[in-house]
Enzyme design. Structure first.
Site, PDB file in Angstrom:
ATOM      1  N   CYS A 277     -45.984   8.476  55.012  1.00  0.00           N
ATOM      2  CA  CYS A 277     -44.758   9.469  55.110  1.00  0.00           C
ATOM      3  C   CYS A 277     -44.441   9.680  56.422  1.00  0.00           C
ATOM      4  O   CYS A 277     -43.326   9.731  57.100  1.00  0.00           O
ATOM      5  CB  CYS A 277     -44.952  10.852  54.454  1.00  0.00           C
ATOM      6  SG  CYS A 277     -45.967  11.733  54.893  1.00  0.00           S
ATOM      7  N   HIS A 335     -45.964  16.360  53.276  1.00  0.00           N
ATOM      8  CA  HIS A 335     -45.018  15.295  53.280  1.00  0.00           C
ATOM      9  C   HIS A 335     -44.170  15.486  54.216  1.00  0.00           C
ATOM     10  O   HIS A 335     -43.565  16.534  54.815  1.00  0.00           O
ATOM     11  CB  HIS A 335     -44.292  15.237  51.762  1.00  0.00           C
ATOM     12  CG  HIS A 335     -43.328  14.066  51.825  1.00  0.00           C
ATOM     13  ND1 HIS A 335     -43.768  12.846  52.023  1.00  0.00           N
ATOM     14  CD2 HIS A 335     -42.056  14.048  51.738  1.00  0.00           C
ATOM     15  CE1 HIS A 335     -42.732  12.026  51.807  1.00  0.00           C
ATOM     16  NE2 HIS A 335     -41.703  12.730  51.649  1.00  0.00           N
ATOM     17  N   ASP A 358     -34.991  11.412  54.136  1.00  0.00           N
ATOM     18  CA  ASP A 358     -36.440  11.124  53.943  1.00  0.00           C
ATOM     19  C   ASP A 358     -36.500   9.610  53.583  1.00  0.00           C
ATOM     20  O   ASP A 358     -36.035   8.937  52.607  1.00  0.00           O
ATOM     21  CB  ASP A 358     -36.734  11.729  52.501  1.00  0.00           C
ATOM     22  CG  ASP A 358     -38.229  11.893  52.200  1.00  0.00           C
ATOM     23  OD1 ASP A 358     -39.034  10.786  53.061  1.00  0.00           O
ATOM     24  OD2 ASP A 358     -38.858  12.406  51.456  1.00  0.00           O
TER      25      ASP A 358
END
Length: 686
Positions: A277, A335, A358
């Site tokens: 991530c 995250h 994202d």
């Protein structure tokens, strides 16, 4: 009749325009401009100079493979008395004989990308066409009419111009800052970013429409979100989370985006192995900053991955508290995503500003692995109908966690677990400082506040609205000192009985290594004891965790999850407490030898002391830094490093730019993985 006007050459004033447009680092051989802002060029004519009374100059600017005025990808404009802000326009600044200095302007909503600029001259019935050159147009955070306008100069410098920063990892109780070289102005990076736009599926499907839509940072942000991962396309990074990275590079080993984007471009848009991530987020940050969109990397601790949009993560455990299986709906230790600053004319007023994007491939959005941009304010207000993917991001910071204990007869009983709260310590780098800024308040109202209840009601988050069960017994995991890699250390289950009754209980303590995305590894410590909780008492039960137990199974995340399950058989009740421990890596020390001057060789001495009781083998230092190194440099150490000894190397640097720079270092060996360090270096003029 006047003779025809002939252009000898055109000077695009690359260096001067680069300084004015904050693109000097990009303007080595090409003109890079920010939209909505004036720029200069100089025309040199042969034979005779420009005469306003007889000559007509008309300029053309086109972008994309099929330019048209309707799509906003083609413009024709003539000289006027003054440039018109917000439109394609040109005017005379000065004239000296055959030399004509001009000022031009681009619209603040023009599509970004590469343009071709041409000139048509006409004198009476005579006319000629000339190619003036190419320029690249970027978003402009300095232009009030641009959708990405940011009114703080300090924030513009941080979120558009700064090439280094930090990404936050570790755990919610031990936040670790990891240095990163974004390097958005390094050689070849702008070309890679433009290539990324030109191989995205929307461009390949309809080139004209895609180029036209590049006027919108909303559209570009969504394209970048999908293209940083390679799940649907020729994207940059392949994600992998199984700790098997032998045919690529471990996600933890990267120290910057530059090497990743160069590899992708130089190998014909082939996926780079591997990302997780923070790597996806960091590369997206580099691309978006390079294109001119103010962007920052954000870390959310205890981040939920909710696949079915019920805002609930359910864990099923056996009677010992062990998970029945690893599942796709999980709580990630942390995250990362990015936030980009822009207006949202497609949404209601108030939803402009920071937008979450994202790029980590988790769920499909409109058929593609991408997420956002979604207004951070909309997340805070619980407006889940907002474009794009509001419900998924809302769950990442607000989902509830329910633990079920499956008993021996097959029935399930809900366990109390007050130790895990989703969406904590949401973090980003501070503006102008090497400190962490907590931005949780931008995503969530204070816990327990009336505003929070209103948001949960609006989002139909029924589980969060339910009253929490209280039994009078509480447990939390506490830690001792010395939680560094290589050490043995103690953790404690701290249990309080706030009732007037004695409680007969069984305590099961377990420590297991864990990856940052919540996947558990082997056990590295257990304790199973019976105890009596006296009325109004507090107890602290230790669990010793030994290096010899965790050394062989610790992942590169350096995380250990400690779980305590308190069972009271008489009441048939279960109380669960968990805590993630981050084991500190040894410090990398960096000494600068010599006086830091522009265009003068500089030496960095990099060292690390072996903290383990064993020798280290196959040691490698890797360094890079925007403005300090032309490319990433690696130095291998052939000799083993005995316990307690230091390993030391020297690396040559060649600073090209004055000002503050960060040298970022990664250290790897057989027993220590992805140890990071950095040093700020101020480069003076030669």
């Amino acid at each position: 009749m006047a003779e025809e006007l002939n252009l000898e050459r055109c000077d695009l004033e690359i260096q001067a325009n680069g300084r004015d447009h904050h693109t000097a680092d990009l303007c080595q051989q090409k003109l890079v401009l920010r939209r909505g802002q004036r720029f200069r060029l100089t025309l040199y004519f042969e034979g005779r100079g420009y005469e306003a009374s007889v000559d007509r100059l008309t300029f053309g600017a086109v972008t994309g493979p099929d330019p048209s005025e309707e799509a906003g990808t083609k413009a024709r404009f003539s000289l006027s008395d003054d440039v018109e802000e917000g439109s394609w326009s040109a005017s005379v600044l000065d004239q000296q004989d055959n030399v004509l200095s001009l000022q031009l302007c681009t619209p603040a909503n023009a599509p970004v990308g590469q343009y071709r600029l041409s000139l048509e001259t006409s004198t009476g019935y005579q006319g000629s066409s000339f190619m003036l050159g190419h320029f690249i147009l970027l978003f402009n955070a300095w232009c009030p009419a641009d959708d990405v306008y940011l009114d703080s100069e300090a924030e513009r410098r941080e979120y558009v111009l700064t090439q280094q920063g930090f990404i936050y990892q570790g755990s919610v109780k031990f936040i670790k800052s990891v240095p990163w070289n974004f390097g958005q102005f390094e050689d070849g990076i702008l070309d890679a970013c433009l290539m990324l736009l030109d191989v995205n599926p929307k461009f390949l499907k309809d080139r004209s429409r895609d180029c036209s839509r590049r006027s919108s940072p909303i559209y570009v942000g969504r394209v970048v979100s999908g293209m940083v991962n390679c799940n649907d396309d020729q994207g940059v990074l392949l994600g992998r989370w199984d700790n098997n990275y032998g045919d690529g590079i471990s996600p933890m080993a990267w120290i910057g985006s530059v090497d990743i984007l160069r590899r992708w471009k130089e190998h014909g848009c082939q996926q780079v192995k591997y990302g997780q991530c923070w790597v996806f987020a960091a590369v997206a940050c580099t691309v978006l900053r390079c294109l001119g969109i103010p962007t920052r990397v954000v870390t959310n601790y205890n981040s939920a991955h909710d696949q079915n949009s019920n805002l609930l993560i359910e864990y099923f455990r056996n009677e010992y508290g062990e998970l029945e299986s690893n599942k796709s709906e999980m709580i990630w230790n942390f995250h990362c995503w990015v936030e980009s600053w822009m207006t949202r004319p497609d949404l209601q007023p108030g939803y402009e500003g920071w937008q979450a994007i994202d790029p980590t491939p988790q769920e499909k959005s409109e058929g593609t692995y991408c997420c956002g941009p979604v207004s951070v304010r909309a997340i805070k207000e619980g407006d889940l109908s907002t474009k794009y993917d509001a419900s998924f991001v809302f769950a990442e910071v607000n989902a509830d966690v329910v633990d079920w204990i499956r008993q021996s007869d097959g029935s399930v009983l809900k366990s109390i677990n007050n130790s895990l709260v989703v969406g904590q310590k949401i973090s980003t780098k501070s503006v102008g400082r090497d400190d962490r800024e907590d931005i949780t308040y931008t995503y969530k109202y204070p816990e327990g506040s009336p505003e929070e209840r209103e948001v949960f009601t609006r989002a139909n988050h029924l589980n969060k609205l339910a009253e929490k069960e209280e039994t009078g017994v509480a447990m939390r995991i506490r830690v001792g000192d010395g939680m560094s890699l290589g050490n043995d250390f103690d953790v404690f289950a701290h249990i309080g009985n706030d009732t007037s009754e004695s409680r007969e209980c069984r305590l099961l303590l377990c420590a297991r290594t864990v990856s940052y995305n919540g996947v558990l590894g082997p056990e590295c410590g257990t304790e199973d004891i019976n105890l009596t909780l006296d009325p109004y008492s507090e107890n602290s039960i230790p669990l010793r965790i030994l290096y010899e137990k965790y050394s062989g199974c610790l992942t590169e995340s350096n995380l250990i999850k400690v779980r305590g399950l308190l069972v009271e058989p008489a009441a048939n009740s279960y109380l669960l407490a968990e805590r993630d421990l981050y084991l500190e890596n040894p410090e990398i020390k960096i000494r600068i030898l010599g006086e830091p001057k522009q265009n003068r060789k500089l030496v960095a001495e990099v060292s690390l002391k072996n903290p383990l009781s064993d020798s280290l083998y196959d040691c490698v230092f890797t360094v890079e830094g925007a403005g300090l190194t032309k490319e990433q440099k690696s130095v291998e150490v052939s000799d083993p490093v005995p316990a307690g000894d230091a390993v030391k190397v020297r690396v040559d640097l060649f600073p090209t730019d004055i000002g503050l720079h960060k040298l970022v270092v990664n250290f790897q060996c057989d027993k220590l993985k992805s140890v990071k360090g950095y040093r700020n270096i101020i480069i003076g003029p030669a």
